[in-house]
Structures are given as C-alpha cells and as structure tokens.
Design a protein around this motif. Structure first.
Motif, PDB file in Angstrom:
ATOM      1  N   UNK A   1       0.859  -1.187   0.000  1.00 53.06           N
ATOM      2  CA  UNK A   1       0.000   0.000   0.000  1.00 53.06           C
ATOM      3  C   UNK A   1       0.894   1.236   0.000  1.00 53.06           C
ATOM      4  N   UNK A   2       0.270   2.362  -0.296  1.00 51.22           N
ATOM      5  CA  UNK A   2       0.979   3.639  -0.271  1.00 51.22           C
ATOM      6  C   UNK A   2       0.019   4.687   0.280  1.00 51.22           C
ATOM      7  N   UNK A   3       0.562   5.625   1.017  1.00 47.36           N
ATOM      8  CA  UNK A   3      -0.248   6.734   1.487  1.00 47.36           C
ATOM      9  C   UNK A   3       0.437   8.030   1.100  1.00 47.36           C
ATOM     10  N   UNK A   4      -0.339   8.942   0.516  1.00 48.63           N
ATOM     11  CA  UNK A   4       0.179  10.244   0.107  1.00 48.63           C
ATOM     12  C   UNK A   4      -0.400  11.310   1.014  1.00 48.63           C
ATOM     13  N   UNK A   5       0.473  12.189   1.488  1.00 47.31           N
ATOM     14  CA  UNK A   5       0.063  13.320   2.312  1.00 47.31           C
ATOM     15  C   UNK A   5       0.464  14.612   1.617  1.00 47.31           C
ATOM     16  N   UNK A   6      -0.212  15.713   1.994  1.00 42.91           N
ATOM     17  CA  UNK A   6       0.093  17.019   1.422  1.00 42.91           C
ATOM     18  C   UNK A   6      -0.396  18.107   2.370  1.00 42.91           C
ATOM     19  N   UNK A   7      -0.008  19.343   2.069  1.00 39.64           N
ATOM     20  CA  UNK A   7      -0.511  20.504   2.794  1.00 39.64           C
ATOM     21  C   UNK A   7      -1.594  21.151   1.948  1.00 39.64           C
ATOM     22  N   UNK A   8      -2.869  21.036   2.358  1.00 45.79           N
ATOM     23  CA  UNK A   8      -3.950  21.662   1.587  1.00 45.79           C
ATOM     24  C   UNK A   8      -3.689  23.158   1.388  1.00 45.79           C
ATOM     25  N   UNK A   9      -3.999  23.622   0.224  1.00 43.67           N
ATOM     26  CA  UNK A   9      -3.768  25.027  -0.124  1.00 43.67           C
ATOM     27  C   UNK A   9      -2.374  25.232  -0.682  1.00 43.67           C
ATOM     28  N   UNK A  10      -1.373  24.820   0.042  1.00 50.06           N
ATOM     29  CA  UNK A  10       0.015  24.951  -0.414  1.00 50.06           C
ATOM     30  C   UNK A  10       0.251  24.093  -1.661  1.00 50.06           C
ATOM     31  N   UNK A  11      -0.272  22.879  -1.655  1.00 54.12           N
ATOM     32  CA  UNK A  11      -0.067  21.971  -2.775  1.00 54.12           C
ATOM     33  C   UNK A  11      -0.716  22.510  -4.042  1.00 54.12           C
TER      34      UNK A  11
END
Length: 163
Positions: free
Chosen positions: A54-64
């Motif tokens: 499996x893989x999980x992707x994270x990000x900073x909302x707005x910044x991305x």
C-alpha cells in the motif's frame, strides 16, 4: 482565458470524463496529451512484485494546489496551451489505483506532449507531496529519486531536492 483545473482529492477520478471536459465545446483544440500515474506493487530492480502492499500520500492543503498552479503557469509560459487538468490523489492507495492525471490541450501535438511531460516531471520533484509505502518490513517514507531530479533538469529547472 485558458481553463485550468487543479484538484487534490481522495476519490478516484474518471479519466475519460476529465478529457471530455477539457475539450467540451472547443473547436480550437487540436491535441490533448494525457498521463495517468498508477500505484505499483514494486520498484523495478529494487524489490519483487507484491513487495509494496500500500501507499499513502500526504500534502498541505492550499500549499499543494498553489504549487501546482505555479507549475502550470511555467508550462503556459513555455508552450501555447489551451487547457490544463491536473488531478492528484492523496490518502491511502493500493497497487493498481490511479494516483495522478495530467492532461494538456493545445492546437498541436508537440506542445501538448511536451507540456504534459514537463508537468509530470515537475510534479514528481517539486509538488509538496509525501509518500509512505507499506511493505512486509513496515511503513517507510520514500525519498526523492535522482532520476526524477535528472528528468526535471533537462527542462532547465533545478530541483529543490538537489543537494
């Protein structure tokens, strides 16, 4: 005004519907180039098929989204684009799941192909996403790859990951 769609979402996307939306009602579009990135269950030459569970992707909302809009602006400065769609999924993903769609409309194929490839190279190195893979050994964060940085350099852009 060039229509630009940038979305970060957990839900799957419908590639056919997105490509249709990019050209809907348009008679100036002569080419659409698209790329869909998928979650793999391994890294060729590094581990066997089935190793990545499996893989999980994270990000900073707005910044991305802002960073991707900047990437699209750079592509628009290089090529005569008539529309751009970038959709990137975040959250948990399984092998075989779609991760990213980049679609570019232009009057001619050369600009569409080049801009699509440029945007994908840019996304791989500059977009603020963090990837965690689950393997039989547990979870681990994935580092940037030199090959992705090299792909970006061919466009005359230095990666923020370069040492």
């Amino acid at each position: 005004m060039v229509p630009i769609t940038v979305r970060i979402q957990t839900a799957p996307f419908d590639q056919a519907a997105e490509l249709q939306a990019l050209r809907a009602g348009r008679h100036d579009v002569g080419a659409i180039a698209s790329f869909v990135g998928l979650c793999r269950d391994h890294h060729p030459g590094a581990c066997a098929p089935g190793h990545v569970q499996a893989m999980e992707l994270e990000h900073y909302p707005g910044m991305t989204e802002q960073a991707i809009q900047g990437m699209v602006a750079q592509a628009q400065a290089r090529w005569p684009l008539l529309g751009v769609t970038v959709i990137h999924r975040v959250g948990p993903l399984l092998p075989g799941d779609d991760i990213v769609l980049v679609a570019v409309a232009s009057a001619h194929r050369a600009a569409a192909f080049a801009a699509c490839e440029f945007l994908m190279d840019y996304l791989k190195t500059q977009a603020p996403f963090w990837k965690k893979e689950t393997t039989p050994e547990g979870g681990h964060w994935v580092d940037a790859r030199e090959s992705d940085d090299a792909a970006l350099r061919r466009w005359g852009v230095a990666s923020d990951n370069a040492a």
